[in-house]
Scaffold this motif. Structure first.
Motif, PDB file in Angstrom:
ATOM      1  N   ASP A  65      45.786   0.928 150.051  1.00  0.00           N
ATOM      2  CA  ASP A  65      46.821   1.757 150.649  1.00  0.00           C
ATOM      3  C   ASP A  65      47.929   0.868 151.204  1.00  0.00           C
ATOM      4  O   ASP A  65      47.668  -0.256 151.644  1.00  0.00           O
ATOM      5  CB  ASP A  65      46.241   2.605 151.783  1.00  0.00           C
ATOM      6  CG  ASP A  65      45.269   3.661 151.265  1.00  0.00           C
ATOM      7  OD1 ASP A  65      45.127   3.768 150.035  1.00  0.00           O
ATOM      8  OD2 ASP A  65      44.639   4.350 152.087  1.00  0.00           O
ATOM      9  N   SER A 115      46.302   7.345 140.876  1.00  0.00           N
ATOM     10  CA  SER A 115      46.076   6.702 142.167  1.00  0.00           C
ATOM     11  C   SER A 115      46.775   5.343 142.204  1.00  0.00           C
ATOM     12  O   SER A 115      47.047   4.733 141.162  1.00  0.00           O
ATOM     13  CB  SER A 115      44.579   6.497 142.409  1.00  0.00           C
ATOM     14  OG  SER A 115      44.064   5.525 141.520  1.00  0.00           O
ATOM     15  N   ARG A 116      47.045   4.898 143.411  1.00  0.00           N
ATOM     16  CA  ARG A 116      47.690   3.598 143.591  1.00  0.00           C
ATOM     17  C   ARG A 116      46.817   2.495 142.997  1.00  0.00           C
ATOM     18  O   ARG A 116      47.329   1.577 142.352  1.00  0.00           O
ATOM     19  CB  ARG A 116      47.925   3.364 145.088  1.00  0.00           C
ATOM     20  CG  ARG A 116      48.610   2.042 145.384  1.00  0.00           C
ATOM     21  CD  ARG A 116      48.866   1.866 146.881  1.00  0.00           C
ATOM     22  NE  ARG A 116      49.489   0.578 147.122  1.00  0.00           N
ATOM     23  CZ  ARG A 116      50.785   0.337 147.027  1.00  0.00           C
ATOM     24  NH1 ARG A 116      51.602   1.316 146.708  1.00  0.00           N
ATOM     25  NH2 ARG A 116      51.264  -0.872 147.249  1.00  0.00           N
ATOM     26  N   LYS A 117      45.511   2.592 143.196  1.00  0.00           N
ATOM     27  CA  LYS A 117      44.606   1.553 142.718  1.00  0.00           C
ATOM     28  C   LYS A 117      44.622   1.457 141.196  1.00  0.00           C
ATOM     29  O   LYS A 117      44.672   0.358 140.630  1.00  0.00           O
ATOM     30  CB  LYS A 117      43.185   1.816 143.207  1.00  0.00           C
ATOM     31  CG  LYS A 117      42.207   0.708 142.853  1.00  0.00           C
ATOM     32  CD  LYS A 117      40.860   0.932 143.520  1.00  0.00           C
ATOM     33  CE  LYS A 117      39.923  -0.252 143.243  1.00  0.00           C
ATOM     34  NZ  LYS A 117      38.619  -0.073 143.933  1.00  0.00           N
ATOM     35  N   ARG A 118      44.621   2.590 140.532  1.00  0.00           N
ATOM     36  CA  ARG A 118      44.627   2.582 139.071  1.00  0.00           C
ATOM     37  C   ARG A 118      45.947   2.032 138.534  1.00  0.00           C
ATOM     38  O   ARG A 118      45.961   1.242 137.578  1.00  0.00           O
ATOM     39  CB  ARG A 118      44.384   4.000 138.539  1.00  0.00           C
ATOM     40  CG  ARG A 118      44.228   4.051 137.014  1.00  0.00           C
ATOM     41  CD  ARG A 118      43.991   5.471 136.539  1.00  0.00           C
ATOM     42  NE  ARG A 118      43.914   5.512 135.086  1.00  0.00           N
ATOM     43  CZ  ARG A 118      43.931   6.632 134.365  1.00  0.00           C
ATOM     44  NH1 ARG A 118      44.011   7.810 134.977  1.00  0.00           N
ATOM     45  NH2 ARG A 118      43.860   6.589 133.054  1.00  0.00           N
ATOM     46  N   ASN A 139      51.673  11.433 150.917  1.00  0.00           N
ATOM     47  CA  ASN A 139      50.353  10.881 150.674  1.00  0.00           C
ATOM     48  C   ASN A 139      50.102   9.741 151.652  1.00  0.00           C
ATOM     49  O   ASN A 139      50.920   8.842 151.813  1.00  0.00           O
ATOM     50  CB  ASN A 139      50.272  10.365 149.231  1.00  0.00           C
ATOM     51  CG  ASN A 139      48.879   9.964 148.853  1.00  0.00           C
ATOM     52  OD1 ASN A 139      48.073   9.594 149.691  1.00  0.00           O
ATOM     53  ND2 ASN A 139      48.601  10.034 147.559  1.00  0.00           N
ATOM     54  N   GLU A 179      48.240   7.186 151.526  1.00  0.00           N
ATOM     55  CA  GLU A 179      48.215   5.838 150.954  1.00  0.00           C
ATOM     56  C   GLU A 179      49.619   5.300 150.719  1.00  0.00           C
ATOM     57  O   GLU A 179      49.807   4.137 150.414  1.00  0.00           O
ATOM     58  CB  GLU A 179      47.427   5.812 149.646  1.00  0.00           C
ATOM     59  CG  GLU A 179      48.081   6.518 148.477  1.00  0.00           C
ATOM     60  CD  GLU A 179      47.319   6.343 147.170  1.00  0.00           C
ATOM     61  OE1 GLU A 179      47.917   6.646 146.119  1.00  0.00           O
ATOM     62  OE2 GLU A 179      46.161   5.933 147.204  1.00  0.00           O
TER      63      GLU A 179
END
Length: 483
Positions: A166, A351-354, A2, A4
């Protein structure tokens, strides 16, 4: 992989790893450890510890992360599903480090704001107790230190902002700005400190060798412990960061760059710290032995006292020092957060953000609970238990898993493929035999020290931590088994 979850170059990785390694311990711990363990003679066990533990174990961590290119929990699960539980224990312990580390950074941010008008006044100790870090008086447990609470909340927002992006655009980009800036600031402070009247007193006090101490086993244990915590060894940070590396990365070369940068920073900083202490001794007539301390006492009590007598230049040096500590702390906090963030995101396929948002909310809430009137007392208890009991034991266990169960033969070609530094039988000998023995021995000594004089309240906190770690690890492991 991925996108990110990948560095755009080895430069981003190197700066991120230096950022994870260079932290509060380099600034306020190393100089005290050097002074109290034989002065100049301490460099002998220090350099040996780097050679037989720091560098070899980082070689192993880089090779593991680069080879598997997966989260730490998944890596141990692939070796044996039963080991996933161990992985979650480690990343949970390291996540707890973030929780109290952010509280210390909150203290520093408050001092940074206070340094513009020297709000700590003539009694820095009283200021720290009443406004910033509280005391060990349990009657103050229900009272929040509001300035610290606000600063900690603000810093968690900053940490979330960087960590949620990211890998390369977040940690990589900010590390490439913060780390050079940190080195420039500290360089200025060190050079200025060396010109102060009395600086020589401090340097002589720091470096005067006591060769007889080389026969004391505790000096050697102190050297190995310093390298473990200074390089953030075995905390899944290096494994996680290395898993984001692009192909053709020179792993062994990168290790040497990171280790050299970390050691150079902490040694030079020790010269700066003791030059300033020497100035205080020379100016105020205070014996050096009364000034030398480590941790919060040095940075938040002794140094403000020194800034008070420095005159106009103190108004410049004080904000710079607290800004340098802030930069060093933020990059280290990002490193401590990353193993849990990566494992959590991969485990729950989010996701990384979540994942960063959820962990920042949870971590932030617990950090705020540590901003009560016994803030500094709680931080000290948690720091001692997490490092001396949890992380040290799990580093030793990792050594056994990767060296004896998985096998080091898989990693030698990976390390030797592109790096200029080649490894072989000597590295295998160190990782399989020498290192585990040292680690278990240091752990046993740490446990004796930890529980030898522990108070009832401290034992309660220790039990709460171990129960929390076990519950989280069991739940996350079982969730994986049901998916």
């Amino acid at each position: 992989m991925n996108k990110e979850m990948q560095w755009d170059s080895s430069i981003s990785f190197i700066f991120a790893m230096i950022g994870a390694a260079v932290g509060l311990g380099n600034i306020w711990r190393f100089s005290y450890v050097l002074y109290s363990n034989g002065g100049g003679s301490f460099f002998i066990p220090y350099l040996i510890a780097i050679a037989i533990m720091g560098i070899p174990f980082l070689f192993l961590e880089y090779a593991v992360g680069f080879s598997f290119k997966d989260s730490f929990s998944n890596i141990l699960k692939k070796i044996n599903p039963k080991y996933e539980f161990i992985a979650w224990m480690l990343v949970t312990f390291v996540f707890i480090v973030v929780i109290y580390y952010m509280v210390i950074l909150g203290w520093d941010l408050l001092y940074l704001f206070s340094s513009f008008n020297f709000a700590w006044g003539n009694d820095a100790g009283l200021f720290f107790t009443n406004v910033v870090g509280g005391s060990s008086n349990l009657n103050s447990i229900t009272t929040f230190l509001i300035p610290t609470t606000l600063c900690v909340g603000l810093l968690w927002v900053v940490l979330w902002f960087i960590a949620s992006r990211d890998v390369d655009k977040g940690i990589g980009k900010f590390s490439k700005v913060l780390i050079p800036t940190l080195f420039i600031i500290m360089g200025f402070i060190i050079i200025y400190a060396l010109t102060l009247p009395g600086a020589g007193i401090g340097i002589n006090t720091l470096l005067t060798p006591d060769w007889s101490k080389l026969l004391d086993v505790n000096i050697w244990l102190a050297a190995f412990a310093q390298i473990i915590f200074s390089l953030s060894m075995g905390q899944a940070i290096a494994i996680t960061y290395a898993s984001y590396l692009p192909k053709n990365s020179r792993l062994t070369d990168n290790v040497l760059i990171v280790v050299a940068s970390n050691s150079l920073f902490e040694i030079c900083t020790a010269f700066g710290v003791f030059s300033i202490l020497g100035y205080m001794s020379h100016t105020a007539g205070t014996p050096m032995v009364e000034l030398v301390s480590e941790g919060t006492g040095l940075i938040f009590i002794v140094f403000p006292m020194i800034f008070n007598i420095m005159g106009p230049i103190g108004r410049i040096v004080a904000p710079l020092l607290f800004l340098a500590i802030l930069f060093a702390g933020i990059t280290s906090a990002l490193g401590f957060l990353e193993p849990m963030l990566n494992s959590f995101a991969v485990k729950f396929n989010m996701s990384r953000k979540r994942a960063a948002t959820i962990l920042s909310i949870v971590g932030g809430m617990f950090s705020l609970l540590l901003t009560t009137g016994i803030s500094s007392y709680l931080v000290r208890i948690i720091d001692s238990f997490v490092n001396e009991f949890g992380i040290l034991l799990l580093i030793a266990i990792q050594c056994v898993i990767f060296a004896w169960i998985y096998g080091l033969d898989y990693f030698i070609p990976v390390l030797n493929e592109h790096g200029h530094v080649k490894i072989g039988k000597l590295w295998v000998l160190v990782i399989k035999y020498i290192l585990p023995i040292f680690l278990f021995f240091i752990w046993i000594m740490g446990i004796i020290n930890l529980f030898g004089n522990a108070k009832f309240f401290e034992l309660i906190v220790d039990v709460v931590i171990i129960v929390a770690v076990l519950v989280v690890s069991i739940v996350f492991t079982r969730v994986s088994q049901s998916n």
